[in-house]
Design an enzyme around this catalytic site. Sequence first.
Site, PDB file in Angstrom:
ATOM      1  CB  ALA A   1     -12.929  -5.971   8.520  1.00  0.00           C
TER       2      ALA A   1
ATOM      3  CG  ASP B   1     -10.661  -3.162  -1.904  1.00  0.00           C
ATOM      4  OD1 ASP B   1      -9.877  -2.880  -2.832  1.00  0.00           O
ATOM      5  OD2 ASP B   1     -10.985  -2.354  -1.032  1.00  0.00           O
TER       6      ASP B   1
ATOM      7  CE  LYS C   1     -15.265   4.036   2.091  1.00  0.00           C
ATOM      8  NZ  LYS C   1     -14.143   3.143   2.396  1.00  0.00           N
TER       9      LYS C   1
ATOM     10  NE  ARG D   1      -9.412  13.605   2.575  1.00  0.00           N
ATOM     11  CZ  ARG D   1      -8.638  14.309   1.769  1.00  0.00           C
ATOM     12  NH1 ARG D   1      -7.945  15.332   2.231  1.00  0.00           N
ATOM     13  NH2 ARG D   1      -8.560  14.002   0.483  1.00  0.00           N
TER      14      ARG D   1
ATOM     15  CG  ASP E   1      -5.426  -3.704   7.286  1.00  0.00           C
ATOM     16  OD1 ASP E   1      -5.315  -4.513   8.221  1.00  0.00           O
ATOM     17  OD2 ASP E   1      -4.732  -2.667   7.202  1.00  0.00           O
TER      18      ASP E   1
ATOM     19  CG  ASP F   1     -11.983   3.171  -1.814  1.00  0.00           C
ATOM     20  OD1 ASP F   1     -11.604   2.691  -2.908  1.00  0.00           O
ATOM     21  OD2 ASP F   1     -11.351   2.992  -0.761  1.00  0.00           O
TER      22      ASP F   1
ATOM     23  NE  ARG G   1      -4.199  -1.401   0.095  1.00  0.00           N
ATOM     24  CZ  ARG G   1      -5.527  -1.269   0.104  1.00  0.00           C
ATOM     25  NH1 ARG G   1      -6.090  -0.203   0.686  1.00  0.00           N
ATOM     26  NH2 ARG G   1      -6.286  -2.164  -0.477  1.00  0.00           N
TER      27      ARG G   1
END
Lengths: 313, 313, 313, 313, 313, 313
Positions: free
Chosen positions: A226, A220, A193, A195, A224, A170, A97
Amino acid sequence: MNDTYKVFAGRPVQDLAQEVCRVLGTDVGRAEIFTFSNDNTFVRILDSVRECDVFVLHTSTPPVDQNLMETLIMIDALRRASARRITAVLPYYPYVRSDKKDQPRVPITARLVADLLTTAGADRVVTMDLTAAQIQGFFRIPVDHLTALPILCDYFAAKKLKHPVVVAPDAGSAKWASRYAERLGAPLVLLDKRRLGNSGEVSIANVVGEVQDAEAIVFDDEIDRASSVAEAARVLLDHGAREVYAGCTHGVLSGPAVERIAASPLKEVVVTNTIPIPPAKRIPKITVLSVADLLAQAIRGVHEGASLSPLFR
Amino acid sequence: MNDTYKVFAGRPVQDLAQEVCRVLGTDVGRAEIFTFSNDNTFVRILDSVRECDVFVLHTSTPPVDQNLMETLIMIDALRRASARRITAVLPYYPYVRSDKKDQPRVPITARLVADLLTTAGADRVVTMDLTAAQIQGFFRIPVDHLTALPILCDYFAAKKLKHPVVVAPDAGSAKWASRYAERLGAPLVLLDKRRLGNSGEVSIANVVGEVQDAEAIVFDDEIDRASSVAEAARVLLDHGAREVYAGCTHGVLSGPAVERIAASPLKEVVVTNTIPIPPAKRIPKITVLSVADLLAQAIRGVHEGASLSPLFR
Amino acid sequence: MNDTYKVFAGRPVQDLAQEVCRVLGTDVGRAEIFTFSNDNTFVRILDSVRECDVFVLHTSTPPVDQNLMETLIMIDALRRASARRITAVLPYYPYVRSDKKDQPRVPITARLVADLLTTAGADRVVTMDLTAAQIQGFFRIPVDHLTALPILCDYFAAKKLKHPVVVAPDAGSAKWASRYAERLGAPLVLLDKRRLGNSGEVSIANVVGEVQDAEAIVFDDEIDRASSVAEAARVLLDHGAREVYAGCTHGVLSGPAVERIAASPLKEVVVTNTIPIPPAKRIPKITVLSVADLLAQAIRGVHEGASLSPLFR
Amino acid sequence: MNDTYKVFAGRPVQDLAQEVCRVLGTDVGRAEIFTFSNDNTFVRILDSVRECDVFVLHTSTPPVDQNLMETLIMIDALRRASARRITAVLPYYPYVRSDKKDQPRVPITARLVADLLTTAGADRVVTMDLTAAQIQGFFRIPVDHLTALPILCDYFAAKKLKHPVVVAPDAGSAKWASRYAERLGAPLVLLDKRRLGNSGEVSIANVVGEVQDAEAIVFDDEIDRASSVAEAARVLLDHGAREVYAGCTHGVLSGPAVERIAASPLKEVVVTNTIPIPPAKRIPKITVLSVADLLAQAIRGVHEGASLSPLFR
Amino acid sequence: MNDTYKVFAGRPVQDLAQEVCRVLGTDVGRAEIFTFSNDNTFVRILDSVRECDVFVLHTSTPPVDQNLMETLIMIDALRRASARRITAVLPYYPYVRSDKKDQPRVPITARLVADLLTTAGADRVVTMDLTAAQIQGFFRIPVDHLTALPILCDYFAAKKLKHPVVVAPDAGSAKWASRYAERLGAPLVLLDKRRLGNSGEVSIANVVGEVQDAEAIVFDDEIDRASSVAEAARVLLDHGAREVYAGCTHGVLSGPAVERIAASPLKEVVVTNTIPIPPAKRIPKITVLSVADLLAQAIRGVHEGASLSPLFR
Amino acid sequence: MNDTYKVFAGRPVQDLAQEVCRVLGTDVGRAEIFTFSNDNTFVRILDSVRECDVFVLHTSTPPVDQNLMETLIMIDALRRASARRITAVLPYYPYVRSDKKDQPRVPITARLVADLLTTAGADRVVTMDLTAAQIQGFFRIPVDHLTALPILCDYFAAKKLKHPVVVAPDAGSAKWASRYAERLGAPLVLLDKRRLGNSGEVSIANVVGEVQDAEAIVFDDEIDRASSVAEAARVLLDHGAREVYAGCTHGVLSGPAVERIAASPLKEVVVTNTIPIPPAKRIPKITVLSVADLLAQAIRGVHEGASLSPLFR
């Protein structure tokens, strides 16, 4: 010249290695790997590997850095022991990542890892379902980039769902999800999504697309903590979805992930064994598919110089 | 030690260089660049650059390979002329779209370009709005990755549109468009494209999200042949959009692009001058914003060792 | 050009860094370093470092591999953030004992570490009391190899012992101990160890030299599990030594070390803070001397281009 | 291991490749190569090359930079497709004349090209009749440097000229011409050129040696614009030569070359097909000899590990 | 930062270094260099060089390999002692004649030397009158290639000879000699050598051009065994030359060279001190011109970042 | 592919090469190696080596630098002649004693040598009994580090001495000697040397351990000037030893060594032929054991990819 190959495996992937070698009809190479009380990792390769075509199977799982160093140390030992060629087989790529500078003065650790593997002596890499396919370009050495897409799609196709829709959790996953949508012949839905203010908090602002009465499958590359997938399930059900599944290649399942999945309205979460899933995490809702056969075919293809392109279909 | 800097520019970016140097209050460095009748490119740097901090401004525009080689040859000449540091400033990165192996036996030319620049002697790179931010990781040398996002968003914000929605022309652009949507405070809409049968043809299967009565702005990193954006305009209007704009950083505008834009229902197409837009392509519908000020600030920051992070806001 | 320098520090050496920076009259550079729940390390440098002369202070202490990766990731972030020069200051060098192939198919991890540091982007290294001084040659980049010998010798000299003898705990440490013996003007004694049969067990076969009525000081580069030094104390007392001290630069003190020291007849064990010694390990018998002043002088010398040779006397 | 080899060819050398492969008794490897409308070159290798010994046949001909980039991109694709070894076969080496810094701040593009080829992944190079044999030393990888000298000399020897003299068109070609003179057993003559005043113009000041009643053959590595060879013909005839021929390996023939040759008193110009000579340039005065057989022998020798030295005689 | 520079010199060039440093107004850097009885070379730099701009003056003279290794060892010591930049100043480049593969399975030692210098740590090179200017391209680091041409031409011009002709002693030197001819405004003459039968012996077959009543000056880059130049003198006088001079940059003068010159009909042989000429070789016929002033200007220019191009005129 | 191997040998090791090749049942590869009168070394490989597995046997012996350069030049020639793999077999490693920076501004020449070998093109190295085993870590390429320990121990064991003790001539050799002591089952004794005042002189201060009535064998890696071993003999006899032997792998025997050994009370000095011992040095007291068999086994093992670990027992 020595025309054999050997597969060595790091400590956390001994089970996967056994499974892969069973398919290949060979034994896992013998190596002594342990940690001294001063926390230094020691490796000794027990089989002669002079002029051998060697595969090092490992993966990224906690302790992440110890496992990465173990990979590098194994490669160093094999190179100095005169292996002819060393292929690192890393189904879940370390620091996958951390692949770009999206804020000032951060590292690109996935590129650093590529350089560390090359420096240690890897001649080629086999990996799976990188978050960003561009990571292949972090290497100068050849990379075979496998995908669990057929394995996951076959599994969901076998369910014969009535109105499946594929959901990207996303915007960054839209491309990823669209490949699954296309293969399953299902519509694509996107969770948008945003912010919230300056707080850094993120929430799902919008379900872009139609999920009424559908069986939603959130796809996805990895799950990670979840939180994202659990929240997606709630929002999708609120918007009328009949039931919600999740599918991903890499079941990182860190921190509260398993508890969250258990507590969520998700019907089923499907992952593969690119990362070992210990028994404690194997709750009924979590299905683990095996990539051992795929890895075995890749290893055989690399060794024999056969085309791997059939594996990508 | 020599504390000055010099900006040299390739043939196609002489105008941009003049504009940048005007902001910097300096002159473009003098160089003789021409093509022999045997089609070999010749470069001679006319100013002494010993121990200088040198910037090479260039970009990717046809003839693409000649311009890339010109960049490499300029860097070679500067390195052998003992420049202290060489920064390649490439607002439109060459072969930016060839950034992964998405089918067997294709190159990753964007990585190759990174290696060629480093081999020629570039010590650092400044570029803009890479299709995939991961391309930064193709380099070991530092990369400053600028964005025209504020320039484009400010331009559209000044229009004070009533119901703007931001449209991603396909799943791969969703992440890109979402950053513009967030900055403009507008909803995100996604065009879901599908391959039709085995023919390789692609068509827009679905408008994922709501565009009724909205002013749709299709955002992408670049507009090349304009087929995608022109088709998007038609589909969006069919789905009830009031008007359709397009915005991107890089106006590649190759082949039939300008004719297509002229013939399309697009109201306006906004690009920047990271690629020179010749007068013939500057039809009324196409607006060209300048990145010269941004590049000038980056060059000054790199030279003075000042933080560039304000440029990324 | 930017003529300042900055010192950044890894998580386990924050105290040492504070102490070093106090001597230097500067502040520790600000950085955000933490571990995600997926066990990935994240680093963000908060101060601008463009064109700065940067020092990264870290050391090898458990979790060893996480600390090494943290060092590499910090260096990667600093390089990409355009630091002019990066010096890794590692008072205890990672994997320092894995410095040769003394059996088939083992790695030389200390060399691997040198390559990893260079690959990440270190321009130079400052370290202390390497088991084998040859490890300097594992690097192509300059290494400043400091020693705590004067600090340790001054401490013991101040005790004004009557008949001090310096003891090498095994043949491999004889050279090391002889430098202390020479500086203290004391005789040298060697403990001759032998492997017993095929079992791999080692025991002290012989005290080579005279210890009757002497104050024996066992010197080594590091004390790890303390089995060797505790056994040495017993054997030396058996052979008539009056009292037994131990001195070393690196207090690894892993596993049962502190308990062993407490239970042993050792009068005092003197170490330095090249490795952080947590309060729990600071029992009365263990004295910890500080190398902060030495490191501060080295950092200042490296930055200012002053000769470091006075530090080696 | 895979014991086969494959020959791939760039777009401008498809004919030559067919001819070479006919000699070798094999087919040209299949690859898709085209230029997008944005002028980016795309390459896809269609045959599997895993572990193959691969040869990339290309040459330097306009568009020179596109052809060079095509070579590099093909090599990148082949390397990432896991070819075992890649040999670039470039009968006419790109930028061969830019081999030294003969004025301040110019590049050494021929060295740059060597580095670019190596960076892309070439493991070895086969080329022909470099202007300066020193260019071999621009590479660390092995270079096989073939020559068309026997082909050209055999052709002229078959004419059984009465009093042949070999003419070097300028001092820089004297060494080159002397090798032909020696093989043909003919005297050497040198044209001494001088710069006139400060204008940069060059003219033949002197015929050094005797040409009365001789058949003069002007030998050089390449004929580019043909001004030099055409002027040489006039001067030599003025000095009493009976007839004038010209011979060279590389028929660059750029700009007005063919017209000049047609208009000149040259009796015949002999070149080889290291550069494709299109039908339009194949006027009766121009003879094209083939190097296909020579290249085929070199490829076979490289693949089989046989000595190539017979090819150099 | 340290803004000073230091010049260190190998053992055989101490005199030249004194002369150069006198021009520069500085002292030769202090270093201890000697050979152990086991024939190993030892170097210790006595002055601190941290962050200094350092020049290593050396040359190629017997014992050639010891002098080359001494250069490399000095560079290694300086790099590890943290010099900021290291420039190797080698007026006579080692193995300059081994610059191509002109027969099977020979090395290109001049390229090897370039790689050795770079590997040891040289950041740039200053050298003089390379046999082939292409050797600059053996380096990736910048090379300043000085020439003694003005020094030699000025010396001969001052003689005000009546009918000077410049003679190239063989075809390979024609280009070289032509530059002198042009500067002196004198005609060019070429000696055409041929191999005799299969014996490998070479003899002058022909004087190409006119030397009757002329003062012939044979120019070359170096005079080694002097057989070529001595034979040239005899042949030129046989063809009517009035007197014969020889000029070259590098007075290698190995083996019987001085005796041959003494015994030959050469009137004067002019060399420079790029190679030290011991008193025993300084017979009246041999004139030695100094390049110290030229080297001093180059060193100052490199250090100050001033253009060196005036030195090339 | 070519499955043969060839062994080439430098000038000083022709005898050793004959002996090694006799064991291997092959002939030494043919090469022309000589020194021009200008002291440049020339190498031409006479056998084709395309795709061959090639071994270059050489060693470090005076003229040390010429022999090292000869090794590098041979490797360069072989690499450019397309050898598939090049193994440098250097039983006595050049500059083995210069392995660390033990005073300011000295080189680490043994590391430099490692880099030079790699730069020239060595793919792997076989060497013997390095002073410090850490030198293996100076290489990234694989190193096989052989030892003459069994050969030397077998020789001394066959003497059936009554009370053998193994003596380390100084603290730095204690580890070395302890391995011999352990294999021979003999006690270890250490000679403790001290520097006297500021003069730099060293003398034996103490015999640490018991030698009364023993047959003392002083073991070290090499004997150079023999002063240390000769003095050791005298001191040991003074302390009651019955007789004194010396054993080492590398008989450097430089300067006055042979005279000293002759004049000393040493009973016998046993060395091997890793360095050629000319007849003049083969006095009766000096015994030379051969390592040819060991080297032959190593070469065969490397070529065949067989484990070399039996050689280390």
